[in-house]
Write an enzyme that holds these catalytic residues in place. Sequence first.
Site, PDB file in Angstrom:
ATOM      1  N   SER A 126      42.052  54.197  38.800  1.00  8.75           N
ATOM      2  CA  SER A 126      43.313  54.204  39.539  1.00  8.75           C
ATOM      3  C   SER A 126      44.475  54.376  38.575  1.00  8.75           C
ATOM      4  CB  SER A 126      43.449  52.874  40.273  1.00  8.75           C
ATOM      5  OG  SER A 126      44.769  52.681  40.711  1.00  8.75           O
ATOM      6  N   TYR A 149      43.052  43.189  40.616  1.00  3.65           N
ATOM      7  CA  TYR A 149      42.465  44.483  40.992  1.00  3.65           C
ATOM      8  C   TYR A 149      42.603  45.481  39.836  1.00  3.65           C
ATOM      9  CZ  TYR A 149      42.157  49.182  42.921  1.00  3.65           C
ATOM     10  OH  TYR A 149      41.835  50.497  43.116  1.00  3.65           O
ATOM     11  N   LYS A 153      39.749  47.521  37.212  1.00  2.00           N
ATOM     12  CA  LYS A 153      39.639  48.961  36.906  1.00  2.00           C
ATOM     13  C   LYS A 153      39.700  49.181  35.396  1.00  2.00           C
ATOM     14  CE  LYS A 153      39.105  50.482  41.018  1.00  2.00           C
ATOM     15  NZ  LYS A 153      37.780  50.946  41.418  1.00  2.00           N
TER      16      LYS A 153
HETATM   17  P1  NAD Z   1      37.126  51.909  50.901  1.00  4.36           P
HETATM   18  O1  NAD Z   1      37.236  50.432  51.020  1.00  4.36           O
HETATM   19  O2  NAD Z   1      37.399  52.730  52.093  1.00  4.36           O
HETATM   20  O3  NAD Z   1      35.685  52.299  50.332  1.00  4.36           O
HETATM   21  C1  NAD Z   1      34.967  51.472  49.459  1.00  4.36           C
HETATM   22  C2  NAD Z   1      33.569  51.311  50.026  1.00  4.36           C
HETATM   23  O4  NAD Z   1      32.804  50.485  49.133  1.00  4.36           O
HETATM   24  C3  NAD Z   1      33.550  50.638  51.403  1.00  4.36           C
HETATM   25  O5  NAD Z   1      32.795  51.424  52.292  1.00  4.36           O
HETATM   26  C4  NAD Z   1      32.889  49.281  51.148  1.00  4.36           C
HETATM   27  O6  NAD Z   1      32.129  48.832  52.263  1.00  4.36           O
HETATM   28  C5  NAD Z   1      32.026  49.584  49.924  1.00  4.36           C
HETATM   29  N1  NAD Z   1      31.735  48.432  49.072  1.00  4.36           N
HETATM   30  C6  NAD Z   1      32.601  47.514  48.565  1.00  4.36           C
HETATM   31  N2  NAD Z   1      31.951  46.640  47.795  1.00  4.36           N
HETATM   32  C7  NAD Z   1      30.630  47.013  47.790  1.00  4.36           C
HETATM   33  C8  NAD Z   1      29.467  46.497  47.168  1.00  4.36           C
HETATM   34  N3  NAD Z   1      29.510  45.403  46.396  1.00  4.36           N
HETATM   35  N4  NAD Z   1      28.294  47.118  47.378  1.00  4.36           N
HETATM   36  C9  NAD Z   1      28.232  48.216  48.175  1.00  4.36           C
HETATM   37  N5  NAD Z   1      29.292  48.745  48.784  1.00  4.36           N
HETATM   38  C10 NAD Z   1      30.492  48.153  48.590  1.00  4.36           C
HETATM   39  O7  NAD Z   1      38.076  52.347  49.682  1.00  4.36           O
HETATM   40  P2  NAD Z   1      38.533  53.794  49.211  1.00  4.36           P
HETATM   41  O8  NAD Z   1      39.977  53.930  49.463  1.00  4.36           O
HETATM   42  O9  NAD Z   1      37.594  54.813  49.698  1.00  4.36           O
HETATM   43  O10 NAD Z   1      38.383  53.602  47.632  1.00  4.36           O
HETATM   44  C11 NAD Z   1      37.217  54.005  46.925  1.00  4.36           C
HETATM   45  C12 NAD Z   1      37.377  53.636  45.468  1.00  4.36           C
HETATM   46  O11 NAD Z   1      38.547  54.253  44.955  1.00  4.36           O
HETATM   47  C13 NAD Z   1      37.538  52.144  45.192  1.00  4.36           C
HETATM   48  O12 NAD Z   1      36.832  51.826  44.015  1.00  4.36           O
HETATM   49  C14 NAD Z   1      39.021  51.999  44.981  1.00  4.36           C
HETATM   50  O13 NAD Z   1      39.335  50.902  44.152  1.00  4.36           O
HETATM   51  C15 NAD Z   1      39.379  53.308  44.307  1.00  4.36           C
HETATM   52  N6  NAD Z   1      40.781  53.696  44.490  1.00  4.36           N
HETATM   53  C16 NAD Z   1      41.300  53.803  45.749  1.00  4.36           C
HETATM   54  C17 NAD Z   1      42.643  54.134  45.919  1.00  4.36           C
HETATM   55  C18 NAD Z   1      43.256  54.244  47.286  1.00  4.36           C
HETATM   56  O14 NAD Z   1      44.476  54.233  47.381  1.00  4.36           O
HETATM   57  N7  NAD Z   1      42.497  54.342  48.354  1.00  4.36           N
HETATM   58  C19 NAD Z   1      43.460  54.364  44.789  1.00  4.36           C
HETATM   59  C20 NAD Z   1      42.881  54.265  43.518  1.00  4.36           C
HETATM   60  C21 NAD Z   1      41.530  53.931  43.386  1.00  4.36           C
HETATM   61  N1  UFG Z   2      55.789  50.639  50.991  1.00  2.29           N
HETATM   62  C1  UFG Z   2      56.719  50.222  51.933  1.00  2.29           C
HETATM   63  N2  UFG Z   2      56.279  49.566  53.030  1.00  2.29           N
HETATM   64  C2  UFG Z   2      54.954  49.294  53.248  1.00  2.29           C
HETATM   65  C3  UFG Z   2      54.009  49.723  52.287  1.00  2.29           C
HETATM   66  C4  UFG Z   2      54.472  50.387  51.162  1.00  2.29           C
HETATM   67  O1  UFG Z   2      57.925  50.446  51.760  1.00  2.29           O
HETATM   68  O2  UFG Z   2      54.619  48.666  54.276  1.00  2.29           O
HETATM   69  C5  UFG Z   2      56.252  51.404  49.812  1.00  2.29           C
HETATM   70  C6  UFG Z   2      55.932  50.756  48.469  1.00  2.29           C
HETATM   71  O3  UFG Z   2      56.959  49.872  48.084  1.00  2.29           O
HETATM   72  C7  UFG Z   2      55.791  51.971  47.554  1.00  2.29           C
HETATM   73  C8  UFG Z   2      55.229  53.061  48.490  1.00  2.29           C
HETATM   74  O4  UFG Z   2      55.541  52.633  49.803  1.00  2.29           O
HETATM   75  O5  UFG Z   2      57.045  52.391  47.109  1.00  2.29           O
HETATM   76  C9  UFG Z   2      53.715  53.233  48.372  1.00  2.29           C
HETATM   77  O6  UFG Z   2      53.071  51.973  48.544  1.00  2.29           O
HETATM   78  P1  UFG Z   2      51.501  51.834  48.733  1.00  2.29           P
HETATM   79  O7  UFG Z   2      51.201  50.382  48.937  1.00  2.29           O
HETATM   80  O8  UFG Z   2      51.028  52.771  49.767  1.00  2.29           O
HETATM   81  O9  UFG Z   2      50.928  52.363  47.349  1.00  2.29           O
HETATM   82  P2  UFG Z   2      51.158  51.816  45.869  1.00  2.29           P
HETATM   83  O10 UFG Z   2      51.653  52.978  45.063  1.00  2.29           O
HETATM   84  O11 UFG Z   2      51.945  50.591  45.833  1.00  2.29           O
HETATM   85  O12 UFG Z   2      49.670  51.395  45.475  1.00  2.29           O
HETATM   86  C10 UFG Z   2      48.663  52.377  45.307  1.00  2.29           C
HETATM   87  C11 UFG Z   2      47.282  51.798  45.617  1.00  2.29           C
HETATM   88  C12 UFG Z   2      46.930  50.713  44.625  1.00  2.29           C
HETATM   89  C13 UFG Z   2      47.110  51.210  43.237  1.00  2.29           C
HETATM   90  C14 UFG Z   2      48.512  51.744  43.046  1.00  2.29           C
HETATM   91  C15 UFG Z   2      48.758  52.301  41.665  1.00  2.29           C
HETATM   92  O13 UFG Z   2      47.248  51.253  46.903  1.00  2.29           O
HETATM   93  O14 UFG Z   2      45.574  50.389  44.798  1.00  2.29           O
HETATM   94  O15 UFG Z   2      48.725  52.802  43.990  1.00  2.29           O
HETATM   95  O16 UFG Z   2      47.992  53.422  41.473  1.00  2.29           O
HETATM   96  F1  UFG Z   2      46.910  50.167  42.383  1.00  2.29           F
END
Ligand code: NAD
Ligand code: UFG
Length: 340
Positions: A126, A149, A153
């Site tokens: 991330s 979190y 990572k």
């Molecule tokens: P998500 O929660 O939709 O998908 C994660 C999946 O992993 C889920 O289906 C959950 O059931 C499964 N899971 C969790 N723990 C598990 C375990 N111990 N064993 C087996 N399955 C397990 O999340 P996502 O948004 O698809 O994110 C996927 C990955 O990307 C995550 O590692 C997350 O940290 C990373 N990531 C996501 C974002 C974002 O904004 N969505 C940003 C940066 C990184």
């Molecule tokens: N925001 C609002 N209202 C809300 C939610 C978000 O104003 O209800 C704003 C936040 O302040 C930010 C922007 O919208 O300015 C985006 O916020 P998100 O929560 O959607 O995303 P972030 O960038 O804060 O976080 C994301 C991922 C995290 C990751 C981070 C850094 O969700 O997992 O990017 O990569 F850690």
Amino acid sequence: MSLLITGGTGYIGSHTVVELLKSAKDEEIVIVDNLTNSSTKVLERIEKITNKTVTFIKADICDTSALEKIFNQHKIEAVIHFAGLKAVGESNEIPLAYYQNNVSGTLTLLEVMARHQVKNLVFSSSATVYGNNISPLNETMATSATNPYGQTKLMVENILFDLAKSDEAWSIACLRYFNPIGAHQSGLIGENPNGIPNNLLPYVAQVAVGRLAQLQVFGDDYDTSDGTGVRDYIHVVDLAQGHVKALESLAHAKGTVKGCQAINLGTGNGTSVLEIVNTFKEISKQAIPFQVVPRRAGDLATVYADASLAKELLGWQAKLGLTAMIQDTWRWQSENPNGF
Ligand code: NAD
Ligand code: UFG
């Protein structure tokens, strides 16, 4: 041969499985997921979109014997590791669950992979590992974390760098995602958060569809064009295609990724909260009431990627713009108002 996708029924995993099935030669796709944050309904949707089948195994990545069984029964050549917990706020409340699931679970997976001589890995990292660095963020910058979190990572990235140094057979792409949004163009799969969403896009989408009353905008006094936070939003289908390219770049394929390599997956563009709200309003033709409230603790003003390394190493760059991201989010949300 088979590809193992941990967390493959989740948001990013399911979109990646669709892109893999579209591009796959004859590989079997094996999904392992414990369904803590997803549903098996996504499997029918993936099959409907692609006309192909996947193998699904309900198991936890912390369960060594379950993983051993999977590696014994399938000829896995590479792993894409999405499984993990991802809510920043929750990670402050239950840090042990985050370290257990994200760090310990990854160690368990890596040990089983090593025992079976499977050393090609794509890992979901991330942009959070950039801490307070000033954007544009590039892969040479120092990393840090400000919450459990983010720590998980960073710890996993460090483990992967050490592992690759210890044994040159490992080929690992640590993909640092910026802000994935959007949904598959079919409207059949998309983000399906449990409870009240933490992230901006699912929150706005639920306000537009009438499930939530109003958005809270966290601060309008940042040093940005309109005072609200700026992020690098990337279409989840572009992100999914980035995984296909990353997989093709590992040692078992083209081999342009050597050792462990961190790579940003972002667009390089920043968009403010108010720009998101206004674009969503235009596209959905729905009212999006909002109220400006104080800043959320830990948020930065501006976060966006330097996306050049992904282009150089993977031959990948994002293609879809904000309009497609929001049109596809809206299609998914309005056709599936209560998720799966
Ligand atoms: P998500 O929660 O939709 O998908 C994660 C999946 O992993 C889920 O289906 C959950 O059931 C499964 N899971 C969790 N723990 C598990 C375990 N111990 N064993 C087996 N399955 C397990 O999340 P996502 O948004 O698809 O994110 C996927 C990955 O990307 C995550 O590692 C997350 O940290 C990373 N990531 C996501 C974002 C974002 O904004 N969505 C940003 C940066 C990184
Ligand atoms: N925001 C609002 N209202 C809300 C939610 C978000 O104003 O209800 C704003 C936040 O302040 C930010 C922007 O919208 O300015 C985006 O916020 P998100 O929560 O959607 O995303 P972030 O960038 O804060 O976080 C994301 C991922 C995290 C990751 C981070 C850094 O969700 O997992 O990017 O990569 F850690």
